[in-house]
Design an enzyme around this catalytic site. Sequence first.
Site, PDB file in Angstrom:
ATOM      1  N   ASP A   1      -7.474  -2.606  -0.585  1.00  0.00           N
ATOM      2  CA  ASP A   1      -6.487  -3.485   0.048  1.00  0.00           C
ATOM      3  C   ASP A   1      -7.112  -4.866   0.228  1.00  0.00           C
ATOM      4  OD1 ASP A   1      -4.903  -4.832   2.114  1.00  0.00           O
ATOM      5  OD2 ASP A   1      -4.013  -2.872   2.539  1.00  0.00           O
TER       6      ASP A   1
ATOM      7  N   ASP B   1      -6.758  -6.874   2.535  1.00  0.00           N
ATOM      8  CA  ASP B   1      -7.197  -7.150   3.901  1.00  0.00           C
ATOM      9  C   ASP B   1      -8.471  -6.405   4.296  1.00  0.00           C
ATOM     10  OD1 ASP B   1      -6.512  -4.549   4.768  1.00  0.00           O
ATOM     11  OD2 ASP B   1      -4.587  -5.173   5.593  1.00  0.00           O
TER      12      ASP B   1
ATOM     13  N   HIS C   1       0.795  -1.225   0.000  1.00  0.00           N
ATOM     14  CA  HIS C   1       0.000   0.000   0.000  1.00  0.00           C
ATOM     15  C   HIS C   1       0.826   1.274   0.000  1.00  0.00           C
ATOM     16  CE1 HIS C   1      -4.552   0.620   0.884  1.00  0.00           C
ATOM     17  NE2 HIS C   1      -4.150   1.337  -0.123  1.00  0.00           N
TER      18      HIS C   1
ATOM     19  N   ASP D   1      -9.914  -0.832   3.542  1.00  0.00           N
ATOM     20  CA  ASP D   1      -8.728  -1.369   4.192  1.00  0.00           C
ATOM     21  C   ASP D   1      -9.063  -1.739   5.633  1.00  0.00           C
ATOM     22  OD1 ASP D   1      -6.069  -1.806   5.144  1.00  0.00           O
ATOM     23  OD2 ASP D   1      -5.280  -0.192   3.886  1.00  0.00           O
TER      24      ASP D   1
ATOM     25  N   ASP E   1      -3.685   3.512   8.000  1.00  0.00           N
ATOM     26  CA  ASP E   1      -2.480   3.917   7.261  1.00  0.00           C
ATOM     27  C   ASP E   1      -2.214   5.413   7.363  1.00  0.00           C
ATOM     28  OD1 ASP E   1      -2.102   1.295   6.582  1.00  0.00           O
ATOM     29  OD2 ASP E   1      -2.996   1.465   4.595  1.00  0.00           O
TER      30      ASP E   1
END
Length: 307
Positions: free
Chosen positions: A227, A229, A97, A124, A128
């Site tokens: 993402d 995840d 990412h 996500d 982040d």
Amino acid sequence: MTNITLIGAPIEEGSGRRGAAMGPTALRIAGIDTVLRELGHTVYDEGDVKPLPARDLANHPGANNLQIVAAFARALHDSVHDTVRKGHFPIILGGDHALSMGSVSGMARYAAEVGRPLFVLWLDAHADFNSPATSPSGNMHGMPVAFYCGKAEFAPILPADRPMVDPTKVFQVGIRSVDDREREEIAEHGVRVYDMRAVDELGMAHIMRHILDEVRSANGLLHVSLDVDFMDPELAPGVGTTVPGGATFREAHLIMEMLWESDLVSSLDVVELNPFLDDRGKSARVLVELTASLFGRRVLDRPTRSA
């Protein structure tokens, strides 16, 4: 139909572990170009970016692999900006990412040129929004949102006077793992966070309608960063940062279907796919199917698979 340009970003240095560099190849093997062409779009594959070494930057004790991450950020900033300027839709195939430092910054530059605000939909498990000062690990895949919002200017990765994204125009959906200092930062700067509890209480359709209405009313451009995840690891295990309790298959596809119907999306990241950790290509196939939903495949169009 849409002119789509695929841009590979085989970066794994932002994540602190090996494997994500194979992500672009896995997505191509899973047929991302074929699926998009079958939906009637024109697809150009520019291959993988070839970043020039960022030797002007010194190593940083709180930002692991700064030089290589910066090199990818610079290359992607230019590639994404040039792609969207010629009227194509960029899909960045990751890679970890940290690549969004470059892709989102390139879109922010274009948005400023055309006089429209840039919004970001961050799908996500993680916010982040770290910087070297707040990151427990120093891994730069946990810093891109703070970077493109101008809140992590710890090194001259890109020009300091570049267009930034307003943190209040960042919508994070599916969040379920945030560091303590990071939580304070996103609250202070006004990032809009819909964690999995909000998804459970409000419903994904309600959240997406609110986001899309705001983008539409502002005549904004929308960058989507997906993402692996974001989804529950049972659905997509091919990622090094699994967090239980993620989005379901239907929730993820609902988002993509609503994005397609909105006609607001201008660019897409597909990130953190680590084929080394995957189960026989399962995660890559899921990502390709989600991309197909973002570009017009409907529920009624889905083929039945044999066991």
